[in-house]
Design an enzyme around this catalytic site. Sequence first.
Site, PDB file in Angstrom:
ATOM      1  CE  LYS A  17      -2.283  -0.243   3.837  1.00  0.00           C
ATOM      2  NZ  LYS A  17      -1.873  -1.425   4.543  1.00  0.00           N
ATOM      3  CD  GLN A 193     -14.653 -12.127  -6.429  1.00  0.00           C
ATOM      4  OE1 GLN A 193     -15.705 -12.554  -5.978  1.00  0.00           O
ATOM      5  NE2 GLN A 193     -14.006 -12.715  -7.423  1.00  0.00           N
ATOM      6  CB  CYS A 382      23.394   6.289  15.596  1.00  0.00           C
ATOM      7  SG  CYS A 382      22.673   7.117  17.017  1.00  0.00           S
ATOM      8  CG  HIS A 508      20.189   8.084  12.411  1.00  0.00           C
ATOM      9  ND1 HIS A 508      20.140   6.717  12.451  1.00  0.00           N
ATOM     10  CD2 HIS A 508      20.228   8.492  13.697  1.00  0.00           C
ATOM     11  CE1 HIS A 508      20.125   6.312  13.714  1.00  0.00           C
ATOM     12  NE2 HIS A 508      20.175   7.378  14.489  1.00  0.00           N
ATOM     13  CD  GLU A 510      20.318   6.280   8.703  1.00  0.00           C
ATOM     14  OE1 GLU A 510      21.450   6.742   8.499  1.00  0.00           O
ATOM     15  OE2 GLU A 510      19.928   5.911   9.825  1.00  0.00           O
TER      16      GLU A 510
HETATM   17  N1  GLN Z   1      21.944   3.503  21.866  1.00  0.00           N
HETATM   18  C1  GLN Z   1      22.651   4.697  21.464  1.00  0.00           C
HETATM   19  C2  GLN Z   1      22.094   5.941  22.124  1.00  0.00           C
HETATM   20  O1  GLN Z   1      20.969   5.939  22.585  1.00  0.00           O
HETATM   21  C3  GLN Z   1      22.641   4.840  19.961  1.00  0.00           C
HETATM   22  C4  GLN Z   1      21.294   5.108  19.414  1.00  0.00           C
HETATM   23  C5  GLN Z   1      21.201   4.836  17.933  1.00  0.00           C
HETATM   24  O2  GLN Z   1      22.006   4.102  17.371  1.00  0.00           O
HETATM   25  N2  GLN Z   1      20.177   5.402  17.288  1.00  0.00           N
HETATM   26  O3  GLN Z   1      22.751   6.944  22.162  1.00  0.00           O
END
Ligand code: GLN
Length: 541
Positions: A17, A193, A382, A508, A510
Amino acid sequence: MVKYVFVTGGVLSSVGKGVVTSSIGKMLQARGYKVTVIKIDPYVNVDAGTMNPYMHGEVYVTDDGGETDLDLGGYERFLDLNLKKENNITTGMVYKEVIEKERRGDFLGRCVQIVPHVTDEIKNRIRSVAERSNVDVALTEIGGTVGDIEGLPFLEAIRQMRLEEGYENTLYVHVALVPILDVTKEMKTKPLQHSVNELRRIGIQPDIIVARCRKMIDSEALRKIALFGTISEDAVFCSYNVQSIYQVPLILDEQGMGEFVCKRLGFSEREPDFSELKNFVDAALNPEHEVRIALVGKYAGLVDSYISMNEALRHAGAACRTKVSIHYIEAEKFEQNPKEAEVLKEFDGVFVPYGFGPRGTEGKITAIKFAREKDIPFLGICYGFQLAVIEFARNVCGLKEANSTEINPKSPHPVIDLMPEQRGIEYKGATMRLGAHKIIIKPDTVAYTLYKSEAIYERHRHRFEVNLDYSERLEKNGLTFSGRSPDGRRMEILEQPDHFFFFASQFHGEFKSRPGNPDPEYYGFVKACLDRKLGKSKPEF
Ligand code: GLN
């Protein structure tokens, strides 16, 4: 005036979806219309932030710090949008608001009911996002499957919106699975259906049906779907299996879906322009090279846990005409026998993603050490960043018991520690350091080469960070913190200047990667993997 498209699903969840919703958005955008997307999640959690990624998939983070369903990431990537927290509506959020209003006495003594009070709250939220986004069309995807108990108030709300907004301003799209039986190779439309009947029982007659099938549906299946769905055959489309999800808008548009949607919403006919999407698909499907990446993680059993990371690696791959093959390795494997880490030699790059809690961390640290010592390109995100700091502290700075207080609260060298503002926080929901924050990039570093800017904004989700008491010592031993918060007190990017490519970020990247516009750290990593494989002495960005 905003028009509304509602997407429901039948037969099974995970039927695609989200991709169909994004594809409708893309077909509208390709014709010059502005869109936004709202995801409704009928679960009782207030947001996705408290859910285990291993069960529910990744938690997607928006610029404004929303911890949302991963479908928002799909919409942002497909449609190049930056959505807000409010674009994800959950049962928990709706009830919390209604109950708070009741406690305040806002309902003036009335009996508070699902209809109209809960449904009004749902409609208000959908309308307020649509109106504030300043768009031509607001698409709303209702999570789960028609017939689920928890989805009912949402379906009732969108049913009412047809009455209130008018026929020409609302469109119901139903996406349902059409299985093919292994033995007879027949396409079976009966489950579809039934799901249409279930939708009608609630009072919604779909305007469009999208059959999700392995192959393009045949004329017999098409005829049956139209007949039993009470719609014309030209309102039935098929989302069949393709190599890349980014082909779905193209195959649906070829079947006439874009034109149908526009006509039905009263828009004038316009020639669509899919050139950017086509360029990306072409690059993604016709790679000239391949790199193999080891993703050393803890949620490796569920691909959806790392969906934005996979996507970002693929966007980066397409930008250098490279197929990125991702191999998931459970970090714990390296804990039982560190020699197992030798398998990493067979890879062009080592990637350590986000994570929480102690499980698997020693295995990840072993993998990072291997990549650092063997000059294998490395990217850490992270937790991956924090573990790279720990590995460096232990094995280069000689702080043998260095650790994060998340892993060992009694470590004599807590190189990663809880952020001061996190102390004393008891509530788990929405209390991490979240969303976009500014980062200052140091000149003459790999980070500067990749970001080409002195200041960037990137999205975060963490509670722990590099302990300032140790940052100088780490730097003296050869680690460069090439990105920091504007006050210089938070370490955001690390790199090792004498390594082929050793890069990690507290944030992050990404979440901001888009097809055709890859995120710089992911691009840097994939390009480094490729250049090392091609025998170059350093990466050429
Ligand atoms: N566990 C780590 C923190 O809280 C890294 C968090 C994560 O990788 N998003 O800082």
